[in-house]
Design a protein around this motif. Structure first.
Motif, PDB file in Angstrom:
ATOM      1  N   HIS A 153       0.808  -1.224   0.000  1.00  0.00           N
ATOM      2  CA  HIS A 153       0.000   0.000   0.000  1.00  0.00           C
ATOM      3  C   HIS A 153       0.846   1.281   0.000  1.00  0.00           C
ATOM      4  O   HIS A 153       0.382   2.322  -0.450  1.00  0.00           O
ATOM      5  N   PHE A 159      -0.320   5.054  -1.023  1.00  0.00           N
ATOM      6  CA  PHE A 159      -0.701   6.006   0.019  1.00  0.00           C
ATOM      7  C   PHE A 159       0.089   7.316  -0.125  1.00  0.00           C
ATOM      8  O   PHE A 159      -0.426   8.398   0.140  1.00  0.00           O
ATOM      9  N   SER A 212      -1.694  10.795  -0.690  1.00  0.00           N
ATOM     10  CA  SER A 212      -1.441  11.909   0.226  1.00  0.00           C
ATOM     11  C   SER A 212      -1.049  13.178  -0.549  1.00  0.00           C
ATOM     12  O   SER A 212      -1.471  14.288  -0.217  1.00  0.00           O
ATOM     13  N   GLU A 241      -8.835   4.778  -0.765  1.00  0.00           N
ATOM     14  CA  GLU A 241      -9.205   5.726   0.307  1.00  0.00           C
ATOM     15  C   GLU A 241      -9.682   4.981   1.550  1.00  0.00           C
ATOM     16  O   GLU A 241      -9.423   5.389   2.677  1.00  0.00           O
ATOM     17  N   TYR A 272      -6.687   3.648   3.282  1.00  0.00           N
ATOM     18  CA  TYR A 272      -5.932   4.765   3.881  1.00  0.00           C
ATOM     19  C   TYR A 272      -6.619   5.208   5.182  1.00  0.00           C
ATOM     20  O   TYR A 272      -5.964   5.460   6.192  1.00  0.00           O
ATOM     21  N   PHE A 287      -6.591  11.863   7.181  1.00  0.00           N
ATOM     22  CA  PHE A 287      -6.914  10.647   6.416  1.00  0.00           C
ATOM     23  C   PHE A 287      -8.298  10.717   5.785  1.00  0.00           C
ATOM     24  O   PHE A 287      -8.744   9.759   5.161  1.00  0.00           O
TER      25      PHE A 287
END
Ligand code: SF4
Length: 189
Positions: A6, A10, A14, A54, A57, A111
């Protein structure tokens, strides 16, 4: 964070979120709009989210909280799901606070998913070969939006980048299936 399958996704997510936040803030500043909470709280809206990335995350964010807080959030998430299921059966309209909202603050602010970041400001979406589709801002900000000149807040590149990274992510996690979940549902996994 331990490197996992991941991690690169991620990082890209971000960065994309940071671009969204910058564009949103520029638009909000243009209108002099500063969200300080309101009666029509968007954290009570039943938004659906459509990306596995998402969701994972957000769940990675949940793991950064202390276990007691995370457990309370998941208990609230279960209650929210129950209330909404009941309301759907009875045909009632309910507004239920997002399980991540505590005293007006998002407990996983860094997040939070895309729609939480883009909501509230007048925006537009470009479709190939069609005129741009305009979307309104929130009711609370409407007097400010109406009084000022239009500030172009185009969601198109954000949606396109999100879709592109999500497609790669689905291949990487070997899960090509569609997803349509609320925050509460995502937190229950
Ligand atoms: S994730 Fe955070 S910003 Fe989004 S609805 Fe829930 S509390 Fe509000």
């Amino acid at each position: 964070m331990t490197e996992t399958i991941h991690t690169p996704f991620f990082k890209r997510l971000s960065t994309l979120y940071a671009h969204m936040d910058t564009a949103w803030t520029a638009a909000a500043d243009h209108y002099g709009f500063h969200c300080q909470g309101c009666v029509d709280n968007c954290c009570e809206t039943e938004f659906y989210h459509h990306t596995h990335m998402e969701k994972h995350y957000l769940l990675a964010g949940l793991k950064t909280l202390d276990p007691g807080t995370a457990e309370k959030i998941q208990t609230r998430a279960a209650m929210v799901c129950k209330q909404r299921t009941h309301a759907k059966k009875t045909g009632e309209t309910v507004r239920v606070m997002c399980p991540l909202n505590s005293q007006g603050l998002c407990q996983l602010y860094d997040f939070r998913p895309m729609i939480c970041r883009l909501h509230g400001i007048p925006h537009e979406l470009q479709r190939p070969g069609s005129p741009a589709i305009q979307g309104p801002g929130c009711e609370t900000g409407d007097p400010l939006f109406s009084a000022a000149s239009y500030h172009k807040f185009d969601r198109t590149p954000f949606y396109a980048d999100m879709a592109s990274i999500e497609m790669e992510y689905r291949t990487a996690i070997k899960n090509p299936g569609k997803i349509r979940e609320t925050i509460a549902e995502m937190l229950m996994n």
